[in-house]
Design a protein around this motif. Sequence first.
Motif, PDB file in Angstrom:
ATOM      1  N   TYR A 149       0.928  -1.117   0.077  1.00 52.96           N
ATOM      2  CA  TYR A 149       0.231   0.164   0.347  1.00 52.96           C
ATOM      3  C   TYR A 149       0.717   1.167  -0.097  1.00 52.96           C
ATOM      4  CZ  TYR A 149      -3.380   3.899   1.903  1.00 52.96           C
ATOM      5  OH  TYR A 149      -3.556   4.322   2.336  1.00 52.96           O
ATOM      6  N   ASP A 150       0.421   1.888  -0.920  1.00 51.98           N
ATOM      7  CA  ASP A 150       1.721   3.091  -1.143  1.00 51.98           C
ATOM      8  C   ASP A 150       0.748   4.540  -2.262  1.00 51.98           C
ATOM      9  OD1 ASP A 150       2.421   1.268  -3.103  1.00 51.98           O
ATOM     10  OD2 ASP A 150       4.363   1.830  -2.548  1.00 51.98           O
ATOM     11  N   LEU A 151      -0.691   4.236  -2.145  1.00 49.01           N
ATOM     12  CA  LEU A 151      -1.074   4.432  -3.450  1.00 49.01           C
ATOM     13  C   LEU A 151      -2.381   5.764  -2.816  1.00 49.01           C
ATOM     14  CD1 LEU A 151      -1.709   4.346  -6.876  1.00 49.01           C
ATOM     15  CD2 LEU A 151      -3.651   5.497  -5.624  1.00 49.01           C
ATOM     16  N   GLU A 152      -2.748   6.442  -2.707  1.00 49.15           N
ATOM     17  CA  GLU A 152      -4.002   7.333  -2.260  1.00 49.15           C
ATOM     18  C   GLU A 152      -4.719   7.730  -4.046  1.00 49.15           C
ATOM     19  OE1 GLU A 152      -4.454   7.365   1.219  1.00 49.15           O
ATOM     20  OE2 GLU A 152      -1.851   6.487   0.965  1.00 49.15           O
ATOM     21  N   GLY A 155      -5.433  10.059 -10.559  1.00 47.32           N
ATOM     22  CA  GLY A 155      -6.555   9.768 -11.810  1.00 47.32           C
ATOM     23  C   GLY A 155      -7.888   9.264 -10.922  1.00 47.32           C
ATOM     24  N   SER A 156      -8.540   8.698 -11.746  1.00 45.63           N
ATOM     25  CA  SER A 156      -9.248   7.755 -11.880  1.00 45.63           C
ATOM     26  C   SER A 156      -9.200   5.950 -10.763  1.00 45.63           C
ATOM     27  CB  SER A 156      -9.946   6.714 -12.400  1.00 45.63           C
ATOM     28  OG  SER A 156      -9.316   6.462 -13.632  1.00 45.63           O
ATOM     29  N   THR A 157      -7.873   6.336 -10.328  1.00 44.28           N
ATOM     30  CA  THR A 157      -7.267   5.036  -9.600  1.00 44.28           C
ATOM     31  C   THR A 157      -6.928   5.469  -8.071  1.00 44.28           C
ATOM     32  OG1 THR A 157      -5.747   4.212 -11.644  1.00 44.28           O
ATOM     33  CG2 THR A 157      -5.401   3.057  -9.535  1.00 44.28           C
ATOM     34  N   THR A 158      -7.673   5.005  -7.272  1.00 39.54           N
ATOM     35  CA  THR A 158      -7.400   5.238  -5.786  1.00 39.54           C
ATOM     36  C   THR A 158      -7.082   4.549  -4.954  1.00 39.54           C
ATOM     37  OG1 THR A 158     -10.141   5.069  -5.245  1.00 39.54           O
ATOM     38  CG2 THR A 158      -9.279   7.096  -6.205  1.00 39.54           C
ATOM     39  N   ARG A 159      -7.278   4.728  -3.874  1.00 38.95           N
ATOM     40  CA  ARG A 159      -6.447   3.642  -2.599  1.00 38.95           C
ATOM     41  C   ARG A 159      -7.779   2.406  -2.350  1.00 38.95           C
ATOM     42  NH1 ARG A 159      -6.251   7.021   2.805  1.00 38.95           N
ATOM     43  NH2 ARG A 159      -8.623   6.995   2.671  1.00 38.95           N
ATOM     44  N   PHE A 160      -9.675   2.590  -3.473  1.00 37.04           N
ATOM     45  CA  PHE A 160     -10.013   1.753  -2.809  1.00 37.04           C
ATOM     46  C   PHE A 160     -10.280   1.022  -3.705  1.00 37.04           C
ATOM     47  CE2 PHE A 160     -11.127   5.812  -0.818  1.00 37.04           C
ATOM     48  CZ  PHE A 160     -11.152   5.506   0.799  1.00 37.04           C
ATOM     49  N   ASN A 161      -9.711   1.321  -4.744  1.00 33.68           N
ATOM     50  CA  ASN A 161      -9.993   0.319  -6.075  1.00 33.68           C
ATOM     51  C   ASN A 161      -8.294  -0.085  -6.877  1.00 33.68           C
ATOM     52  OD1 ASN A 161      -8.861   2.365  -7.881  1.00 33.68           O
ATOM     53  ND2 ASN A 161     -10.845   3.027  -8.202  1.00 33.68           N
ATOM     54  N   PHE A 162      -7.427   0.346  -6.097  1.00 34.25           N
ATOM     55  CA  PHE A 162      -5.772  -0.123  -7.169  1.00 34.25           C
ATOM     56  C   PHE A 162      -5.784  -1.673  -7.098  1.00 34.25           C
ATOM     57  CE2 PHE A 162      -1.218  -0.038  -6.496  1.00 34.25           C
ATOM     58  CZ  PHE A 162      -0.848   0.325  -7.907  1.00 34.25           C
ATOM     59  N   ASP A 163      -5.411  -2.077  -7.983  1.00 33.48           N
ATOM     60  CA  ASP A 163      -4.902  -3.472  -7.908  1.00 33.48           C
ATOM     61  C   ASP A 163      -3.135  -4.210  -8.191  1.00 33.48           C
ATOM     62  OD1 ASP A 163      -4.430  -6.095  -7.678  1.00 33.48           O
ATOM     63  OD2 ASP A 163      -5.304  -6.389  -9.841  1.00 33.48           O
ATOM     64  N   ALA A 164      -2.109  -3.003  -7.478  1.00 31.34           N
ATOM     65  CA  ALA A 164      -1.080  -3.554  -6.877  1.00 31.34           C
ATOM     66  C   ALA A 164       0.014  -4.730  -7.538  1.00 31.34           C
ATOM     67  CB  ALA A 164      -0.674  -3.551  -5.949  1.00 31.34           C
ATOM     68  N   LYS A 165      -0.288  -4.889  -8.414  1.00 34.57           N
ATOM     69  CA  LYS A 165       0.595  -5.653 -10.160  1.00 34.57           C
ATOM     70  C   LYS A 165       1.988  -6.233  -8.990  1.00 34.57           C
ATOM     71  CE  LYS A 165      -2.893  -6.980 -12.215  1.00 34.57           C
ATOM     72  NZ  LYS A 165      -4.183  -7.994 -11.531  1.00 34.57           N
ATOM     73  N   TYR A 195      -6.035  -0.890   1.656  1.00 33.08           N
ATOM     74  CA  TYR A 195      -7.121  -1.245   0.808  1.00 33.08           C
ATOM     75  C   TYR A 195      -7.239  -1.549  -0.326  1.00 33.08           C
ATOM     76  CZ  TYR A 195      -8.915   3.061   3.316  1.00 33.08           C
ATOM     77  OH  TYR A 195      -9.712   3.880   4.476  1.00 33.08           O
ATOM     78  N   ASN A 196      -5.623  -1.451  -0.302  1.00 32.22           N
ATOM     79  CA  ASN A 196      -5.770  -2.298  -2.184  1.00 32.22           C
ATOM     80  C   ASN A 196      -5.973  -3.541  -2.260  1.00 32.22           C
ATOM     81  OD1 ASN A 196      -2.886  -1.740  -0.788  1.00 32.22           O
ATOM     82  ND2 ASN A 196      -2.401  -3.322  -1.926  1.00 32.22           N
ATOM     83  N   ALA A 197      -6.081  -4.035  -4.180  1.00 30.03           N
ATOM     84  CA  ALA A 197      -5.720  -5.877  -3.201  1.00 30.03           C
ATOM     85  C   ALA A 197      -4.384  -5.633  -4.443  1.00 30.03           C
ATOM     86  CB  ALA A 197      -6.545  -6.026  -5.142  1.00 30.03           C
ATOM     87  N   VAL A 198      -4.115  -6.879  -3.808  1.00 33.95           N
ATOM     88  CA  VAL A 198      -2.594  -7.501  -4.603  1.00 33.95           C
ATOM     89  C   VAL A 198      -2.209  -8.716  -5.562  1.00 33.95           C
ATOM     90  CG1 VAL A 198      -0.980  -8.360  -3.467  1.00 33.95           C
ATOM     91  CG2 VAL A 198      -1.638  -6.803  -2.249  1.00 33.95           C
ATOM     92  N   ASN A 199      -2.478  -8.801  -6.744  1.00 37.89           N
ATOM     93  CA  ASN A 199      -2.416  -9.430  -7.967  1.00 37.89           C
ATOM     94  C   ASN A 199      -4.217  -9.952  -7.692  1.00 37.89           C
ATOM     95  OD1 ASN A 199       0.181  -9.217  -8.282  1.00 37.89           O
ATOM     96  ND2 ASN A 199       1.020 -10.335  -6.724  1.00 37.89           N
ATOM     97  N   GLY A 200      -4.819  -8.986  -7.915  1.00 40.39           N
ATOM     98  CA  GLY A 200      -6.535  -8.431  -8.109  1.00 40.39           C
ATOM     99  C   GLY A 200      -6.880  -9.526  -6.947  1.00 40.39           C
ATOM    100  N   VAL A 228      -7.314  -6.645  11.724  1.00 45.67           N
ATOM    101  CA  VAL A 228      -8.353  -5.400  11.141  1.00 45.67           C
ATOM    102  C   VAL A 228      -8.078  -4.510   9.908  1.00 45.67           C
ATOM    103  CG1 VAL A 228      -6.824  -3.593  12.728  1.00 45.67           C
ATOM    104  CG2 VAL A 228      -9.687  -2.780  12.599  1.00 45.67           C
ATOM    105  N   THR A 229      -9.394  -4.472   9.718  1.00 47.68           N
ATOM    106  CA  THR A 229      -9.236  -3.990   8.709  1.00 47.68           C
ATOM    107  C   THR A 229      -9.232  -2.849   8.203  1.00 47.68           C
ATOM    108  OG1 THR A 229     -11.934  -3.551   7.801  1.00 47.68           O
ATOM    109  CG2 THR A 229     -10.769  -5.936   7.512  1.00 47.68           C
ATOM    110  N   ASP A 230      -8.472  -2.270   7.562  1.00 44.66           N
ATOM    111  CA  ASP A 230      -8.402  -0.252   7.848  1.00 44.66           C
ATOM    112  C   ASP A 230      -9.722  -0.297   7.034  1.00 44.66           C
ATOM    113  OD1 ASP A 230      -7.834   2.386   7.155  1.00 44.66           O
ATOM    114  OD2 ASP A 230      -6.128   1.680   5.706  1.00 44.66           O
ATOM    115  N   CYS A 231     -10.236   1.217   7.349  1.00 40.87           N
ATOM    116  CA  CYS A 231     -11.248   1.915   7.345  1.00 40.87           C
ATOM    117  C   CYS A 231     -12.699   1.586   6.666  1.00 40.87           C
ATOM    118  CB  CYS A 231     -11.904   3.520   8.409  1.00 40.87           C
ATOM    119  SG  CYS A 231     -10.667   2.430   9.624  1.00 40.87           S
TER     120      CYS A 231
END
Length: 705
Positions: A149-152, A155-165, A195-200, A228-231
């Motif tokens: 996790y290192d992206l807030e 553009g349209s990519t946010t921490r809530f939908n970013f899939d870190a490959k 928040y982010n996904a890791v490899n899908g 605990v999950t991030d908020c």
Amino acid sequence: MANSDKLANLVNNAPGFTRLGLAAYQWWNEALHGVAHNRGNTWGGTFNAATQFPQAITTGAAFDDELIEQIGAAIGAECRAWANNGRSHLDFWTPNINPFRDPRWGRGHETPGEDALRNRKYAEAYVRGMQGNASTHRVIATCKHFAAYDLEGAGSTTRFNFDAKVSTQDLAEYYLPPFQGCARDAKAGSVMCSYNAVNGVPACANAYLMDTVLRGHWNWTDNNQYVVTDCDAVYYIGNANGGHRYKSSYAQAVGAAFEAGSDNICWASGGTAPDPAAAFNQKQFSQATLDRMMVRQYQGLISAGYFDGPSGHYRSLGASNTNTDSAKALALKAAEAGMVLLRNEGNFLPVNLTGLASSVAMIGFWANKADEMLGGYSGDPPFKHDPLTAAKGMGIAVNYANGPIAQANGDTSAAMAAAQNADVILYFGGIDNSVEKESGDRTSISWPAGQLALIQRLAALGKPVVVVKLGTHVDDTPLLALPNVKAILWAGYPGQDGGTAVLNIITGATAPAGRLPMTMYPSAYVNQAPVTNMALRPSGTYPGRTYRWYDGAVFPFGFGLHYTNFSVLPGKFPSTFSIQDLLASCDETYLDLCPFAPLPITVANTGVRSSDYVALAFVSGSFGPAPAPRKTLATYRRFHNVTAGSNQTASLTWTLGNLGRVDANGNRVLYPGNYTVLFDEPTTASISFTLAGTEVTLDRWPQPS
């Protein structure tokens, strides 16, 4: 406990069990660098202030693990005092140990820096300090954000939908070692998934991360540990707009998170409140999972003495244990220790500001911005000493003027007037990411146009200018072209006594010895490396990341000047080691923790001022998988108060894991070959040795399915 009671208590704002006499409990408490304002901490009365230490990026620059453990212990004591008096609860969501991969990241200042080993050792020291060494934890530390996790927002990519490959190699080599140190070795009571996904797969529904790696491979299996999950992270696992849409309903998202290994859902305010009962009734998670989560959460509280009564361990901590003189002194010491001198033309610094014929010009919005100097996730300190306040307290004659933050055409007449009659101009500037919108990262790492134009005008007056950079990274290339910019000092976010620390460094009351915990990139880097590219190694036109792979820094990781001169002399060290003999003599459970021969060095102060010195030892060599990194930090040590004309000798400790390289499958392997140890940045000394024998896998990484 009835199922209805259990299900109601799977969220951060847990109502408790009235029938059993268990009070409501707020799991969300923050103390990133001191007790902070948040849902769980109630301020007022005798608890109206808490020591605010420097942000992690500044204390990370100290490269002093003993200092970090002391800070963790001081914060832990204040947190426990608050909890004992009903002002907070016992678990705190700190530290943030994600590596500072990209200079645009808006929360990078919350971390110790970009290096995996530095962040790992920081995590271990901070958790040891905060939780304490007793069988009962002082408070529960929570390492975040697991993982990659290192992206807030970009553009349209946010921490809530970013899939870190992320490749398995990069995951095991870079993104996860800080969490390994936190969970496996320091035994933190809690981990927060990101928040982010890791490899899908969203991190908070990622069984590979939470079950296979965290609880399985790292043996983080005690029942007094919970995730605990991030908020609002679970909300965005489902079909929420702007989220991952990994599941088609919120209930399915809740079930996926719980079955994968999450134990408690944090809900901030985004979207709909979580409803574990609805998910359970729809059979999205099992009875066994529900009971397991209850056990983990409440045994976590048992580990912190929640049920031990007034005579329990740490119950004596109270209001007198907050804002103590020792904590205040430690906050100042930490701020001084983390400041990095980047330029000092003609040894202009230190300078006696009280002995000048005329006043000192203090210019720039940071000069009297005490709140911003604290950084994000802050509370109210007992005092706030910005540079202007500190200067007045020291009897320094100051002519202060504000300056622009970003605008290129702002009115700078007051600043120029303040500088006209000054002997020395102190400019306080930089970028404050902590006050930017948390949903966005920077798009530029250049000096803001208005600030740069003002610095250039000030330098054109022909007077010596000292630039004090606060906040996070900006490209200093334009400043290096100005001969009258005599010195550049990076202070980061130095906390409640940051102004005092800055002036102590400038005047020579304290000597600078900090080292950059991150690469300072040129401004063009943002056009060469997409923020969404998680790869470390360069390829094609992609320049790679961090000091291990990127070659073109304005100031490199580990750089830092002093007010004196040091030389490093390595001691006698064997020229050859047998890999098989090293392993045969090790009785560690984990082979990567097997000790390697201590590295003796002598640090000599050949100048005229006493100073601390940070010894950095990097390893390089062409062994292992190609391409080989430029160099890798293998060990470090801070030498304290090396007096002028004297020397200190010590041994740098390290492990076989510090020498290992990670292959494409994530395995950490100790390879035979010729190794070179490079001391300091830039290199001032080196030694070489050979590892003979056959390669050995120190850590066999579990493969994703």
